[in-house]
Design a protein around this motif. Sequence first.
Motif, short mmCIF file in Angstrom:
data_model
loop_
_atom_site.label_atom_id
_atom_site.label_comp_id
_atom_site.label_asym_id
_atom_site.label_seq_id
_atom_site.Cartn_x
_atom_site.Cartn_y
_atom_site.Cartn_z
N SER A 135 4.07 1.64 -0.74
CA SER A 135 4.89 1.86 -1.91
C SER A 135 4.04 2.34 -3.06
N LEU A 136 2.79 1.85 -3.09
CA LEU A 136 1.89 2.32 -4.13
C LEU A 136 1.67 3.82 -4.02
N ILE A 137 1.39 4.26 -2.80
CA ILE A 137 1.10 5.68 -2.60
C ILE A 137 2.29 6.53 -3.00
N SER A 173 4.72 5.76 -4.93
CA SER A 173 5.05 5.71 -6.34
C SER A 173 4.02 6.46 -7.17
N ARG A 186 0.84 -1.21 0.00
CA ARG A 186 0.00 0.00 0.00
C ARG A 186 0.86 1.25 0.00
#
Lengths: 290, 443
Positions: free
Chosen positions: B6-8, B10, B4
């Motif tokens: 790393s998604l944000i 990135s 979650r």
Amino acid sequence: MPASLRSKSFVVLALLPALLIFLVFAIIPIFWSAYYGFFDWKGLGAAKFIGLNNYEMMLQDPIFWRALKNNLILVASAIIGQVPIALLLALLLLKNSWFNRLLRSAVFLPMVLSTVVVGLIWGYIYHPQIGLLNQVLEVLGLDSWTRAWLDDPKINMFAVSIPINWANIGPYLIIFIAALQNISSEIGDAAKIDGAIGWRKLFYVTLPIIWGTVVVTIVLCISGSLKAFDHVIVMTGGGPAQSTELLATYMYNNSFTIYRYGYGSAVSTMIILISALLIGLNYIITKRRG
Amino acid sequence: MKKRLSLIVSVTTMLALMTAACGGANEPSSNGGSGNAGGEKAKITVWHNFSGDDLRAKAVRELIENYKTNNPNVEVDAQAIPVDGYRQRLSTVAAANEMPDVFFVYAGSQSQEFYDAGLLQPITELADENPDWKNNFMEGAFDRFSFEEGQIYSAPLAMSATSFLYYNKDLFDANGVTVPTTWTELMAAVKTFNDKGITPIALGNKAPWVAQSTIIGSLADRVTGTEWFLKAVKGDGASFTDPQFVEALSKFKELVDNKAFQEGANSIDNTQAEQYFVQGKAAMMVSGAWTLTNLAASATDEQIAPIEVTTLPAIEGGAGAAGTISGGAGGGFALSKKTTGAAKDAALDLIYAVSGPDGQKAIAESNSMVMYKMELDESKVSPLYFKAFNLAKESGITPVYDAYLSAEAGEAINNGLQGLMMGDKPEDIAKKLQDAQVRSTQQ
């Protein structure tokens, strides 16, 4: 064909497209961004390699530490606010009556609203002149309590954290209700026979059974609070005078408002490092309990 | 959780690359094809921030629509991007060198940065073909768009006049206050209005550029003079830590300390402050020409009737001239360096259609300030705008701070003014501004 499904190579093959997308859009940019963090770069023109200078500047910048502190305030407010309130509501709204279902939907509603809408609504609630909160306080005769809630640096971080908690309770409520409904009724009966009712039942029977769920919600609270960005951008923009700056808004303002892309990249790398640290801490603590 | 997070992270960092990729997909067709092929359609992409509901945005969009109708052989892909995100959108495509063919660019640091990065090409040939048009612009109109001798890179669509003093005549009359022409009179007016329970000056400084753009530019110019400011920007014999600038910041602090602004000014936005002012809850408001447009769109005639406009009062003993407003040429349409051939001809035509005499007239008649000399038909515009237009024509124009400061220094003074309102010291703010300006202009 179950046989081919069971074969590892097919699983790998099936996962590959999703994994590839995840790799390109999530994993690689992290390293990319970490790489930019070593440069002095405006986003345009030439980049100059400056080693760890960005990190050095960051650690010397009081605003960075303030942003980190504000993030930790959010983490704390989420853990002591969202988790117990969601648990309490779950216990109260456990039974499936239409009234309870209505209340559950009401608690979940802010989650469905766009965060921008939530930010705007609370911006009006906190409005210094026409705000609902100040007007209610005036009606109650508490004039001395009225203030510019989002303006005063002593309290604005707490004022900001309330809507964030309010908007995020919904999912935890659902998780807790699911966990509570999974407790088989025999355990309840046995507890009753043994004389465990009320608080006693909650602390000695219910909580230990759903402890795993509680841990998961705490983990979600930490990650949710570290990524907090949108509510704050709408309500205060990180201001006034950067008093409600979070790590994410600090990174955003540096990269996209004042064009310090290299520095912004270093900050985003730092956010990852801090998250990793907190995840590690959390892992150690929960493992000991287990 | 790792996923979650790393998604944000990135998503935010990848924004640049993704928009760039989208821009790239549209790009090639605009340059493709030979310019001479008679029947071939030229295709141009246009980005601008006239996306709102205000009269000027509508006027500009209509000019672009008219161009489309009059030029069926040109395919125009025009994108109206909300003002708040426009700067960022443009910076992200600029970082990837994937500019649209024609785009609205702000005068000052943004256009300078684009020029330095080699993203612009001049539109001088338009001026050569239409000398009357070019000569009709007010003095200084092209100052921020002439990066090299004899070339212009854009023509301003607006005059950004940022520091009119709007006041509510009825409130002044009812409380026996005369319109302040000196600092002493202003402070006396502030006191009188406060005693009567009326907010003296409405301010919405949540987006922190407001106090800087509307108040400090003009206020500081009265104290320091324009020459000092231009030297301080270059770091040439003047510094923002000089006593005269600290004195200017102290004047602003004097306003704060005497409760000239309503409580919580840092947590409401400019539009909310305008509403507060036009509803008669505040006696004055220092704001730019955009307030004319906003009021024309949202306030009733009755509310606007008592509102008058003048310049900020003179400051006794200051080095700067009185009766000036801060401002300068506003943004204009610029041409991407990569646009060539038929697309370039079409792009230049479009720029002239919007920025030419007819375009300037249409924009002026939408109650917006322009840098273009013309006789304004009083019946076609609002009375308040007519007053402001004529006031601006007579007044001297002094620089707006963030149009000259680096982006980083602009942010430093913006946050600094919010800090002043929360009790910080003028000396510290002056130092932060100086440090930011030096650091960001060194390289």
